[in-house]
Design a protein around this motif. Structure first.
Motif, mmCIF file in Angstrom:
data_model
loop_
_atom_site.group_PDB
_atom_site.id
_atom_site.type_symbol
_atom_site.label_atom_id
_atom_site.label_comp_id
_atom_site.label_asym_id
_atom_site.label_seq_id
_atom_site.Cartn_x
_atom_site.Cartn_y
_atom_site.Cartn_z
ATOM 1 N N ASP A 73 0.844 -1.198 0.000
ATOM 2 C CA ASP A 73 0.000 0.000 0.000
ATOM 3 C C ASP A 73 0.876 1.244 0.000
ATOM 4 N N ARG A 74 0.393 2.261 -0.701
ATOM 5 C CA ARG A 74 1.074 3.554 -0.730
ATOM 6 C C ARG A 74 0.164 4.583 -0.078
ATOM 7 N N VAL A 75 0.763 5.425 0.741
ATOM 8 C CA VAL A 75 0.012 6.404 1.520
ATOM 9 C C VAL A 75 0.649 7.774 1.350
ATOM 10 N N SER A 76 -0.191 8.778 1.205
ATOM 11 C CA SER A 76 0.253 10.164 1.154
ATOM 12 C C SER A 76 -0.094 10.819 2.487
ATOM 13 N N SER A 77 0.834 11.592 3.037
ATOM 14 C CA SER A 77 0.745 12.038 4.427
ATOM 15 C C SER A 77 -0.200 13.198 4.693
ATOM 16 N N GLY A 78 -0.412 14.043 3.728
ATOM 17 C CA GLY A 78 -1.042 15.334 3.962
ATOM 18 C C GLY A 78 0.000 16.415 3.735
ATOM 19 N N VAL A 79 -0.455 17.608 3.542
ATOM 20 C CA VAL A 79 0.390 18.689 3.035
ATOM 21 C C VAL A 79 1.431 19.181 4.054
ATOM 22 N N ALA A 80 2.659 19.380 3.556
ATOM 23 C CA ALA A 80 3.780 19.835 4.384
ATOM 24 C C ALA A 80 4.080 21.320 4.203
ATOM 25 N N THR A 81 3.456 21.952 3.215
ATOM 26 C CA THR A 81 3.608 23.387 2.966
ATOM 27 C C THR A 81 2.204 23.977 2.866
ATOM 28 N N ASP A 82 2.107 25.278 2.725
ATOM 29 C CA ASP A 82 0.823 25.842 2.341
ATOM 30 C C ASP A 82 0.523 25.380 0.924
ATOM 31 N N VAL A 83 -0.727 25.382 0.548
ATOM 32 C CA VAL A 83 -1.098 24.965 -0.796
ATOM 33 C C VAL A 83 -0.703 26.046 -1.802
ATOM 34 N N TYR A 84 -0.582 25.619 -3.055
ATOM 35 C CA TYR A 84 -0.277 26.536 -4.157
ATOM 36 C C TYR A 84 -1.245 26.226 -5.289
ATOM 37 N N PHE A 85 -1.849 27.263 -5.853
ATOM 38 C CA PHE A 85 -2.773 27.084 -6.965
ATOM 39 C C PHE A 85 -2.021 27.296 -8.272
ATOM 40 N N ALA A 86 -1.780 26.190 -8.974
ATOM 41 C CA ALA A 86 -0.999 26.216 -10.209
ATOM 42 C C ALA A 86 -1.821 26.770 -11.369
ATOM 43 N N LYS A 87 -1.124 27.357 -12.317
ATOM 44 C CA LYS A 87 -1.746 27.853 -13.544
ATOM 45 C C LYS A 87 -2.008 26.663 -14.476
ATOM 46 N N PRO A 88 -2.867 26.837 -15.464
ATOM 47 C CA PRO A 88 -3.166 25.735 -16.392
ATOM 48 C C PRO A 88 -1.941 25.232 -17.167
ATOM 49 N N VAL A 89 -0.957 26.117 -17.384
ATOM 50 C CA VAL A 89 0.300 25.724 -18.027
ATOM 51 C C VAL A 89 1.423 26.205 -17.116
ATOM 52 N N GLU A 90 2.050 25.256 -16.428
ATOM 53 C CA GLU A 90 3.079 25.615 -15.451
ATOM 54 C C GLU A 90 3.797 24.350 -14.983
ATOM 55 N N ARG A 91 5.086 24.486 -14.677
ATOM 56 C CA ARG A 91 5.853 23.394 -14.073
ATOM 57 C C ARG A 91 5.875 23.614 -12.561
ATOM 58 N N VAL A 92 5.481 22.577 -11.819
ATOM 59 C CA VAL A 92 5.487 22.621 -10.361
ATOM 60 C C VAL A 92 6.377 21.487 -9.872
#
Length: 184
Positions: A150-169
């Motif tokens: 099983d793979r688990v994701s922990s929850g966010v470690a930073t504030d959230v960021y709202f990415a643009k429709p075309v952008e590298r994150v």
């Protein structure tokens, strides 16, 4: 509240995703874990859950929803929308997590190469392993348990960021690794 990660919306880094497929593109830099063995029901904490972890990895969750204001939905609607999960992108597995203090691990989120958020593992219930232990303790209440692989994701470690429709994150988790999404 927990959601389910599905193979149809899980990708390996670097992922190329069509930005217009997501209404929101809310980026969450999270610690990921893969389980080595089944986790028995119990009263787990950050220390007792460690032996069950095979590896850790950097990951980015895309939170996506179709609601004007998700904060007014309440838990039942969030559960029905799979915790407003859109997609999950994972970096390479790493054993380096065993030698570092995950609570102190700095996490840096970049958009187009510029720093947009910083945080640490302490933002995740004090330590990302606490989130994993919480899930291991919660699932038996629903007739389930964490199992090997099983793979688990922990929850966010930073504030959230709202990415643009075309952008590298990208997110950098130091010795644990990096993860990247190219919205095209």
């Amino acid at each position: 509240l927990f959601g389910t990660l599905m193979s149809a919306t899980s990708y390996a880094s670097p992922a190329k995703l069509k930005g217009s497929d997501y209404n929101v593109r809310c980026m969450e830099a999270e610690f990921g874990f893969e389980l080595a063995t089944d986790v028995p029901a119990g009263n787990h904490d950050a220390q007792s859950i460690r032996p069950y972890v095979k590896c850790a990895f950097a990951c980015l969750e895309i939170v996506n929803h179709h609601h004007q204001d998700w904060t007014r939905l309440g838990a039942p609607l969030l559960v029905a929308d799979n915790a407003i999960h859109g997609a999950w992108v994972t970096g390479a597995p790493s054993d380096a997590w065993r030698d570092i203090d995950l609570a102190k691990q700095v996490v840096t989120l970049y958009a187009e190469g510029r720093v947009v958020q910083t945080g640490s593992g302490a933002a995740v219930l004090g330590n990302p392993l606490n989130a994993l232990a919480w899930l291991a303790n919660e699932l038996p209440r629903h007739g389930r348990q964490l199992k090997a692989g099983d793979r688990v994701s922990s929850g966010v470690a930073t504030d959230v960021y709202f990415a643009k429709p075309v952008e590298r994150v990208e997110a950098d988790f130091g010795a644990i690794g990096r993860v990247a999404i190219d919205f095209v």
